[in-house]
Write an enzyme that holds these catalytic residues in place. Structure first.
Site, PDB file in Angstrom:
ATOM      1  N   GLN A  88       2.006  -7.338  -1.759  1.00  0.00           N
ATOM      2  CA  GLN A  88       1.780  -5.906  -2.026  1.00  0.00           C
ATOM      3  C   GLN A  88       0.571  -5.433  -1.238  1.00  0.00           C
ATOM      4  OE1 GLN A  88       2.231  -5.092  -6.560  1.00  0.00           O
ATOM      5  NE2 GLN A  88       1.783  -7.258  -6.343  1.00  0.00           N
ATOM      6  N   HIS A 106       4.373  -3.037   0.745  1.00  0.00           N
ATOM      7  CA  HIS A 106       3.668  -1.756   0.632  1.00  0.00           C
ATOM      8  C   HIS A 106       3.086  -1.288   1.968  1.00  0.00           C
ATOM      9  CE1 HIS A 106       3.047  -2.189  -4.021  1.00  0.00           C
ATOM     10  NE2 HIS A 106       4.261  -1.819  -3.699  1.00  0.00           N
ATOM     11  N   CYS A 114       4.728   7.564  12.456  1.00  0.00           N
ATOM     12  CA  CYS A 114       4.720   8.928  12.987  1.00  0.00           C
ATOM     13  C   CYS A 114       5.625   9.831  12.147  1.00  0.00           C
ATOM     14  CB  CYS A 114       5.171   8.930  14.446  1.00  0.00           C
ATOM     15  SG  CYS A 114       5.164  10.600  15.129  1.00  0.00           S
ATOM     16  N   CYS A 133       0.820  10.086  18.753  1.00  0.00           N
ATOM     17  CA  CYS A 133       1.732   8.949  18.590  1.00  0.00           C
ATOM     18  C   CYS A 133       2.007   8.358  19.974  1.00  0.00           C
ATOM     19  CB  CYS A 133       3.031   9.458  17.964  1.00  0.00           C
ATOM     20  SG  CYS A 133       4.371   8.250  18.035  1.00  0.00           S
TER      21      CYS A 133
HETATM   22  P1  OAD Z   1      -4.685  -4.735  -9.101  1.00  0.00           P
HETATM   23  O1  OAD Z   1      -6.054  -4.284  -8.713  1.00  0.00           O
HETATM   24  O2  OAD Z   1      -3.908  -3.874 -10.020  1.00  0.00           O
HETATM   25  O3  OAD Z   1      -4.767  -6.177  -9.778  1.00  0.00           O
HETATM   26  C1  OAD Z   1      -5.476  -7.238  -9.192  1.00  0.00           C
HETATM   27  C2  OAD Z   1      -5.335  -8.457 -10.089  1.00  0.00           C
HETATM   28  O4  OAD Z   1      -6.002  -9.530  -9.466  1.00  0.00           O
HETATM   29  C3  OAD Z   1      -5.953  -8.300 -11.483  1.00  0.00           C
HETATM   30  O5  OAD Z   1      -5.036  -8.764 -12.467  1.00  0.00           O
HETATM   31  C4  OAD Z   1      -7.195  -9.201 -11.424  1.00  0.00           C
HETATM   32  O6  OAD Z   1      -7.470  -9.828 -12.672  1.00  0.00           O
HETATM   33  C5  OAD Z   1      -6.779 -10.239 -10.407  1.00  0.00           C
HETATM   34  N1  OAD Z   1      -7.905 -10.834  -9.668  1.00  0.00           N
HETATM   35  C6  OAD Z   1      -9.075 -10.283  -9.293  1.00  0.00           C
HETATM   36  N2  OAD Z   1      -9.830 -11.150  -8.601  1.00  0.00           N
HETATM   37  C7  OAD Z   1      -9.127 -12.304  -8.527  1.00  0.00           C
HETATM   38  C8  OAD Z   1      -9.362 -13.592  -7.950  1.00  0.00           C
HETATM   39  N3  OAD Z   1     -10.488 -13.865  -7.296  1.00  0.00           N
HETATM   40  N4  OAD Z   1      -8.408 -14.549  -8.075  1.00  0.00           N
HETATM   41  C9  OAD Z   1      -7.254 -14.278  -8.742  1.00  0.00           C
HETATM   42  N5  OAD Z   1      -6.972 -13.090  -9.310  1.00  0.00           N
HETATM   43  C10 OAD Z   1      -7.889 -12.112  -9.209  1.00  0.00           C
HETATM   44  O7  OAD Z   1      -3.901  -5.019  -7.735  1.00  0.00           O
HETATM   45  P2  OAD Z   1      -2.327  -5.160  -7.472  1.00  0.00           P
HETATM   46  O8  OAD Z   1      -1.641  -5.765  -8.643  1.00  0.00           O
HETATM   47  O9  OAD Z   1      -2.176  -5.785  -6.153  1.00  0.00           O
HETATM   48  O10 OAD Z   1      -0.125  -0.154  -4.125  1.00  0.00           O
HETATM   49  O11 OAD Z   1      -1.914  -3.638  -7.356  1.00  0.00           O
HETATM   50  C11 OAD Z   1      -0.576  -3.327  -7.074  1.00  0.00           C
HETATM   51  C12 OAD Z   1      -0.475  -2.080  -6.231  1.00  0.00           C
HETATM   52  O12 OAD Z   1      -1.193  -1.012  -6.854  1.00  0.00           O
HETATM   53  C13 OAD Z   1      -1.099  -2.179  -4.873  1.00  0.00           C
HETATM   54  O13 OAD Z   1      -0.274  -2.796  -3.910  1.00  0.00           O
HETATM   55  C14 OAD Z   1      -1.357  -0.761  -4.508  1.00  0.00           C
HETATM   56  C15 OAD Z   1      -1.873  -0.244  -5.822  1.00  0.00           C
HETATM   57  O14 OAD Z   1      -1.664   1.078  -6.044  1.00  0.00           O
HETATM   58  C16 OAD Z   1      -0.119   0.743  -3.126  1.00  0.00           C
HETATM   59  O15 OAD Z   1      -1.104   1.032  -2.474  1.00  0.00           O
HETATM   60  C17 OAD Z   1       1.228   1.316  -2.876  1.00  0.00           C
END
Ligand code: OAD
Length: 232
Positions: A88, A106, A114, A133
């Site tokens: 993601q 993502h 573009c 572009c």
């Molecule tokens: P989040 O910020 O929602 O979650 C990050 C997770 O990583 C949390 O559960 C933390 O506990 C865990 N975490 C933090 N540090 C860590 C470490 N050192 N080792 C292991 N785990 C750790 O991020 P995502 O789940 O990636 O989408 O978010 C999903 C999507 O929401 C992203 O791709 C983005 C966002 O909106 C878009 O931009 C379209």
């Protein structure tokens, strides 16, 4: 255990110095996610959105892959069965660590899309400067990021891989954003063993057979060693 699907989220890049999205204050680098990561936000204030992603790209240029990215790249090189690493994350730390069987669902911070001709190109410089572009010359580039309300990339390929998966591993993701948050249920329904490696239990933690808590840079290398031992 032949076919593996790995899903990664912001937590795998946290130890490389890149902020996760849902931090303690619920802000992402000082912004609400909805204010910078939606098509509406871009239509309302393209300059703010460009400056935000330009800053993320500049920060990424200073960041390095960590032991968790390296371990997954090693798994990619050594695993004889099928493997798909679905990330993601819009950073390029998986590929810089050497991962090849990788899908950015993502989008990618290092690419522009573009709005005029729909071609993708690598970003050179800041998009806030509205460069043309390289394909059609229109100054209409946007970050090649899948925003809220938009369709993620590669869903057919991911679904196919989940159907065949014997093992599904979710790393460093809060399980708050669909469709990725639902992959565990698809994989489990089709019989895959499901493992979560995260700092804390994710929102979908109860769907996993095995949920391990800790830093990705500790858990992922150990888990990859375990997996490669089963292959030896
Ligand atoms: P989040 O910020 O929602 O979650 C990050 C997770 O990583 C949390 O559960 C933390 O506990 C865990 N975490 C933090 N540090 C860590 C470490 N050192 N080792 C292991 N785990 C750790 O991020 P995502 O789940 O990636 O989408 O978010 C999903 C999507 O929401 C992203 O791709 C983005 C966002 O909106 C878009 O931009 C379209």
């Amino acid at each position: 255990m032949d076919n593996i699907v790995v899903l990664t989220g912001a937590g795998i890049s946290a130890e490389s110095g890149l902020a996760t999205f849902r931090g303690p204050e619920g802000l992402w680098e000082g912004h609400r996610v909805e204010d910078v990561a939606t098509p509406e936000a871009f239509a309302r204030d393209p300059e703010l959105v460009h400056r935000f992603y330009d800053a993320r790209r500049a920060q990424l240029a200073q960041a390095q892959p960590n032991r968790a990215h390296e371990a997954l790249a090693y798994l990619d090189a050594e695993w004889d069965g099928e493997l798909l690493i679905v990330t993601q994350n819009v950073d390029d730390l998986h590929e810089r660590a050497g991962a090849r069987r990788l899908l950015h669902m993502h989008g990618e911070l290092t690419n522009a899309l573009c709005l005029n001709c729909a071609e993708r190109s690598p970003v050179a410089g800041d998009l806030a400067d509205t460069p043309p572009c390289p394909w059609c010359r229109a100054p209409e580039l946007r970050p090649d990021i899948v925003w809220f309300g938009e369709m993620p990339y590669g869903l057919d390929r991911i679904e196919e891989a989940l159907m065949r998966a014997d093992l599904f591993v979710s790393i460093g993701t809060s399980g708050a954003v669909y469709p990725a948050a639902g992959f565990v249920q698809s994989a489990r329904y089709r019989g895959a063993h499901c493992v979560e490696l995260n700092l804390e239990p994710s929102q979908g933690s109860s769907f996993f057979h095995d949920s391990r808590q800790g830093a990705a840079s500790d858990l992922v290398p150990a888990f990859v060693d375990e997996l490669l031992d089963t292959q030896a």
